[in-house]
Scaffold this motif. Structure first.
Motif, mmCIF file in Angstrom:
data_model
loop_
_atom_site.group_PDB
_atom_site.id
_atom_site.type_symbol
_atom_site.label_atom_id
_atom_site.label_comp_id
_atom_site.label_asym_id
_atom_site.label_seq_id
_atom_site.Cartn_x
_atom_site.Cartn_y
_atom_site.Cartn_z
ATOM 1 N N GLU A 545 -45.296 55.280 3.531
ATOM 2 C CA GLU A 545 -45.716 56.253 4.428
ATOM 3 C C GLU A 545 -46.881 55.651 5.308
ATOM 4 O O GLU A 545 -47.878 56.425 5.767
ATOM 5 N N SER A 546 -46.930 54.525 5.485
ATOM 6 C CA SER A 546 -47.958 53.699 6.374
ATOM 7 C C SER A 546 -47.341 53.481 7.642
ATOM 8 O O SER A 546 -46.312 52.708 7.812
ATOM 9 N N VAL A 547 -48.000 53.644 8.941
ATOM 10 C CA VAL A 547 -47.610 53.455 10.120
ATOM 11 C C VAL A 547 -47.450 51.853 10.457
ATOM 12 O O VAL A 547 -46.622 51.533 10.969
ATOM 13 N N GLN A 548 -48.706 51.335 10.130
ATOM 14 C CA GLN A 548 -48.742 50.039 10.326
ATOM 15 C C GLN A 548 -47.742 49.112 9.287
ATOM 16 O O GLN A 548 -47.112 48.261 10.163
ATOM 17 N N ALA A 549 -47.447 49.251 8.146
ATOM 18 C CA ALA A 549 -46.563 48.734 7.380
ATOM 19 C C ALA A 549 -45.267 48.689 8.049
ATOM 20 O O ALA A 549 -44.271 48.138 8.105
ATOM 21 N N LEU A 550 -44.881 50.077 8.207
ATOM 22 C CA LEU A 550 -43.553 50.485 8.987
ATOM 23 C C LEU A 550 -43.403 49.457 10.571
ATOM 24 O O LEU A 550 -42.042 48.919 10.835
ATOM 25 N N GLU A 551 -44.298 49.272 11.229
ATOM 26 C CA GLU A 551 -44.275 48.770 12.456
ATOM 27 C C GLU A 551 -44.076 47.175 12.070
ATOM 28 O O GLU A 551 -43.267 46.840 12.779
ATOM 29 N N TYR A 552 -44.821 46.733 11.074
ATOM 30 C CA TYR A 552 -44.249 45.218 10.654
ATOM 31 C C TYR A 552 -43.059 45.178 9.945
ATOM 32 O O TYR A 552 -42.351 43.962 10.654
ATOM 33 N N ALA A 553 -42.504 46.072 9.391
ATOM 34 C CA ALA A 553 -41.101 46.078 8.841
ATOM 35 C C ALA A 553 -40.212 46.013 9.878
ATOM 36 O O ALA A 553 -39.246 45.257 10.097
ATOM 37 N N ALA A 554 -40.276 46.832 10.852
ATOM 38 C CA ALA A 554 -39.554 46.795 12.161
ATOM 39 C C ALA A 554 -39.270 45.482 12.766
ATOM 40 O O ALA A 554 -38.447 44.948 13.012
ATOM 41 N N LEU A 555 -40.487 44.531 13.087
ATOM 42 C CA LEU A 555 -40.657 43.352 13.317
ATOM 43 C C LEU A 555 -39.906 42.464 12.743
ATOM 44 O O LEU A 555 -39.115 41.537 13.210
ATOM 45 N N CYS A 556 -39.968 42.518 11.307
ATOM 46 C CA CYS A 556 -39.090 41.690 10.455
ATOM 47 C C CYS A 556 -37.578 42.136 10.600
ATOM 48 O O CYS A 556 -36.912 41.083 10.597
ATOM 49 N N ARG A 571 -38.520 54.699 14.367
ATOM 50 C CA ARG A 571 -38.668 56.208 14.385
ATOM 51 C C ARG A 571 -39.328 56.719 13.437
ATOM 52 O O ARG A 571 -40.364 57.584 13.483
ATOM 53 N N ARG A 572 -39.371 56.254 12.199
ATOM 54 C CA ARG A 572 -40.327 56.567 11.017
ATOM 55 C C ARG A 572 -41.826 56.477 11.267
ATOM 56 O O ARG A 572 -42.521 57.179 11.091
ATOM 57 N N ALA A 573 -42.102 55.072 12.021
ATOM 58 C CA ALA A 573 -43.270 54.948 12.272
ATOM 59 C C ALA A 573 -43.906 55.931 13.270
ATOM 60 O O ALA A 573 -45.055 56.473 13.113
ATOM 61 N N ALA A 574 -43.124 56.189 14.371
ATOM 62 C CA ALA A 574 -43.423 57.144 15.216
ATOM 63 C C ALA A 574 -43.563 58.510 14.767
ATOM 64 O O ALA A 574 -44.579 59.346 15.278
ATOM 65 N N GLY A 575 -42.760 59.039 14.229
ATOM 66 C CA GLY A 575 -42.853 60.360 13.453
ATOM 67 C C GLY A 575 -43.909 60.604 12.433
ATOM 68 O O GLY A 575 -44.860 61.491 12.513
ATOM 69 N N LEU A 576 -44.462 59.337 11.688
ATOM 70 C CA LEU A 576 -45.785 59.426 11.062
ATOM 71 C C LEU A 576 -46.726 59.513 11.685
ATOM 72 O O LEU A 576 -47.764 60.234 11.726
ATOM 73 N N GLN A 577 -46.741 58.794 13.011
ATOM 74 C CA GLN A 577 -48.017 58.757 13.889
ATOM 75 C C GLN A 577 -48.322 60.124 14.470
ATOM 76 O O GLN A 577 -49.439 60.692 14.778
ATOM 77 N N SER A 578 -47.214 60.697 14.808
ATOM 78 C CA SER A 578 -47.140 61.811 15.670
ATOM 79 C C SER A 578 -47.743 63.108 14.642
ATOM 80 O O SER A 578 -48.658 63.925 14.915
#
Length: 581
Positions: A545-556, A571-578
C-alpha cells in the motif's frame, strides 16, 4: 440565549523567524472555551495564522459562522489584524457584540475603546469569570449590570466605564478541562510568575503569586489529548519547575499511565537539579528552554533577571548530561549594549554550550517596566499604538544604539553560535545510567536529524554537518538500537556512496525493526545500488500500500527483465497515488 460563541485568534502583523509560539492560540482561549462549553454554549475557535496571507479565506470563514458574540484574543503583535477583523465582523454580522480580551486588551483597554468603535467590550485580565458573566448580562439585556462586572470595560456614550480589574481564578482545578472539548499541544500547569523581568508583561497579567493545577488534573489533561492521538506537547508555564517535587509527581504520573509522549518545557535555571532532570527525561522531556538573556551580568541586572553565571552553567551542564536539549533565549539591543557585552554573551555560550538558541532584539510592550520607563522619559502616551506596528524596539528610544549596529550584533551572535555548534556537540557528556541509555540514544539521534534533515541542515555557517550527524548517529547506536539513528546513518552513508556499509547498518536496523517501511525501503535502495535487485525486491513488496515501495519494486522488476510485473507495479502505484491525491 447567546448560544453560539466565536473566539478568534488573529494572526500577527508581521511574519517572524520563529513563529512556533506566536502561531498557536494561547491556552487561555481554550480554557475560556471550556468554561463556555460547560455552560451549554457552542464554541468555535478560529486561528487565522495558517491563512494570514489570504484575506478572502478569512472573510469566508467569518461569514460561514453564525455567532451570537465574537471574542478576539489580542496580544500586541496581532493587534492590527485583530482590529481589521473586528471591522470585518461588524460588516458581516452588524448586530453581534465584539469583545477584545487577552494581554493586549488588558493593558490597552482604554486605548481600544476610545479609538475603535468596532470594539464593544474589553475583558481586562483573566476571562473565565468575567466573559461568561458578560454574556449572561447581555442575554438579560441588563447593561447596568455589565458596569458592575469586575474586569469588563465598555463605552456608555462618550464615557468609558470600567469597574476595576477582574478576579483571578484562585483554584485552577475548578476550571473545566479544555481537553474535554478541544485539541491542542501547548499546555500550562500554572499561572503567575514571581520574577520581575523588566521586559516581560506576564507578572502584570497573571500576578506574582503562582497558582498551580494539581498533578492529577494536569496528567488527566495530557492523557485525554494522548488518547486522541497527540504525542508531542509544549509546557508553556513561566515557572514550570518552581516546585520541583510537583513536577516529579507529574512525571511519575505520565509514566504510571503509560503515556508515551515527548515534550518541551520552559524552566528557570535556579530550579534545576539532577533528580528533577532524571524524572523529566524518563517522562519524555526532550527540550528545556532557559531565559539566559545576556552574558553580561550588568545587562541581566537591568533586565531584572536575577540569575548568576554559576546557576546558568550548572543548569545547562546538567540538562544536557541527562539527554535533554538545552535551548538558550538571548536578548540583544539592551540598555548598555556594546561590543564588550556581545562578546560576554559569546563567552557565556562557550561556557554553557547550548545546542539551540533564539536571539531576540529587545522590544517594548505595554504592561512591562521598560515600557513604563519609556513613557515616563519620553512623554508619549498609549496613542503611539495608533501607528500600524507590532512593537517598539528599545534601541529606537535611545540615542546611543544605532540600528545598523544592532543588526550587526545579531549577525555576530547568530554566526558565532553556528560556528561554535560543532564543538559544543562533540563535547556532550552524558550521565552513565543504564536505564537512561535508550533516552540518550533518542537525544543524540534527534540532534543528528536536525543536522542532516532538519533545522540546521541548510545553515552554511555550521561546518561539516554530515560529519557531525554521523558522529551523533554512531554514538546513539553505541547506547541503544535507535530507529532514527539507523535510518539517519544509513541515508548519510548512501549519500556518501558507501552503499556496502549502508547496507550493513540498515540490515541491522531492519533486524531490530522488521516492520519499519522507511528502514526496509532504505535498505532496498542500498541493495539496488549494489546491483542486488533480487534481494531488494522482497523488501519493497512488504508494503503493497506504499506508492514509494511499489515504484522501487517496479524498478527492480525492470532490472530483472520482468516487464509485465514492472507494468503491474507501476499501475498499482499510480492507482494509489490518485486515491491519495
Amino acid at each position: 440565549m447567546m448560544k453560539n460563541v466565536l473566539l478568534i485568534y488573529p494572526h500577527c502583523l508581521e511574519e517572524r523567524l520563529h513563529d512556533e509560539d506566536a502561531s498557536v492560540p494561547p491556552i487561555g482561549l481554550f480554557y475560556l472555551g471550556a468554561v463556555l462549553e460547560a455552560e451549554g454554549r457552542r464554541v468555535d475557535i478560529l486561528n487565522t495564522h495558517p491563512v494570514r496571507n489570504h484575506p478572502e479565506i478569512i472573510e469566508k470563514m467569518v461569514a460561514e459562522r453564525d455567532p451570537d458574540v465574537i471574542g478576539f484574543c489580542i496580544l500586541h503583535a496581532n493587534r492590527w489584524p485583530g482590529l481589521e477583523m473586528a471591522r470585518l465582523a461588524k460588516r458581516i454580522h452588524p448586530g453581534v457584540p465584539v469583545v477584545f480580551g487577552g494581554i493586549g486588551a488588558t493593558f490597552l483597554w482604554e486605548h481600544f475603546l476610545r479609538h475603535f468603535h468596532e470594539i464593544d467590550y474589553a475583558v481586562v485580565g483573566e476571562g473565565e469569570l468575567a466573559f461568561p458573566e458578560l454574556l449572561r448580562c447581555l442575554e438579560r439585556g441588563d447593561k447596568q449590570a455589565v458596569g458592575r462586572i469586575p474586569g469588563v470595560a465598555f463605552r456608555e456614550g462618550e464615557r468609558i466605564v470600567f469597574n476595576g480589574a477582574g478576579l483571578p481564578v484562585e483554584q485552577l482545578d475548578r476550571l473545566p478541562d479544555p481537553a474535554r472539548y478541544f485539541d491542542f499541544q501547548h499546555l500550562t500547569s500554572s499561572r503567575g510568575c514571581p520574577g520581575r523581568c523588566t521586559f516581560c508583561g506576564s507578572p502584570a497579567f497573571w500576578g506574582h503569586k503562582v497558582r498551580f493545577h494539581s498533578p492529577a488534573y494536569f496528567v488527566d489533561q495530557i492523557e485525554r489529548l494522548y488518547r486522541r492521538g497527540q504525542r508531542f506537547f509544549y509546557v508553556s508555564d513561566d515557572t514550570f519547575t518552581l516546585r520541583p517535587e510537583r513536577v516529579i509527581e507529574i512525571c511519575k504520573g505520565i509514566l504510571e499511565r503509560g503515556l508515551d509522549i515527548s515534550w518541551a518545557a520552559i524552566c528557570r535555571v535556579k530550579d534545576i537539579h539532577e533528580k528533577l532532570l532524571y524524572w523529566m527525561r524518563k517522562a519524555g522531556c526532550v527540550q528545556i528552554s532557559y531565559g539566559v538573556e545576556s552574558g553580561s551580568p550588568a545587562i541581566r541586572e537591568k533586565l531584572g533577571k536575577k540569575i548568576g553565571q554559576t546557576e546558568i552553567r550548572k543548569a545547562f551542564r546538567l540538562t544536557q548530561a541527562y539527554g535533554i536539549l538545552a535551548r538558550a533565549y538571548f536578548i540583544y539591543g539592551c540598555p548598555g549594549e556594546n561590543a564588550d557585552t556581545i562578546q560576554a554573551t559569546l563567552d557565556l555560550m562557550d561556557d554553557i554550550k547550548p545546542l539551540s538558541t533564539i536571539f531576540y532584539i529587545l522590544d517594548l510592550f505595554p504592561g512591562t517596566a521598560l515600557y513604563a520607563d519609556y513613557v515616563q522619559r519620553s512623554g508619549v502616551t498609549d496613542d503611539i499604538w495608533l501607528e500600524r506596528m507590532e512593537d517598539i524596539m528599545y534601541f529606537e528610544t535611545v540615542k546611543d544604539l544605532r540600528p545598523e549596529r544592532i543588526l550587526e550584533y545579531g549577525r555576530t551572535l547568530r554566526t558565532g553560535f553556528y560556528r561554535r555548534l560543532g564543538g559544543y556537540i562533540r563535547s556532550i557528556e552524558l550521565v552513565d545510567l543504564p536505564d537512561l541509555y535508550p533516552h540518550h540514544a533518542d537525544f543524540l539521534s534527534r540532534l543528528g536529524m536536525t543536522l542532516s534533515h532538519g533545522d540546521y541542515a541548510g545553515i552554511e555557517e555550521i561546518a561539516d554537518k554530515a560529519g557531525l550527524a554521523e558522529f551523533l548517529y554512531r554514538r546513539a547506536l553505541d547506547y541503544h538500537a535507535d530507529h532514527r539513528a539507523f535510518l539517519g546513518l544509513g541515508v548519510l552513508l548512501q549519500k556518501r556512496g558507501a552503499h556496502r556499509e549502508a547496507a550493513g547498518v540498515l540490515e541491522e536496523g531492519t533486524g531490530r525493526f522488521p516492520e519499519s517501511e522507511s528502514l526496509n525501503v532504505c535498505m532496498g535502495i542500498s541493495l539496488m545500488n549494489l546491483g542486488r535487485y533480487g534481494q531488494a525486491l522482497p523488501l519493497f513488496l512488504k508494503f503493497p500500500e506504499s506508492v514509494q515501495a511499489l515504484e522501487y519494486a517496479a524498478l527492480c522488476y525492470g532490472a530483472l527483465g520482468e516487464r509485465s510485473r514492472e507494468s503491474d507495479a507501476r499501475r498499482r502505484a499510480a492507482g494509489l497515488q490518485s486515491r491519495i491525491s
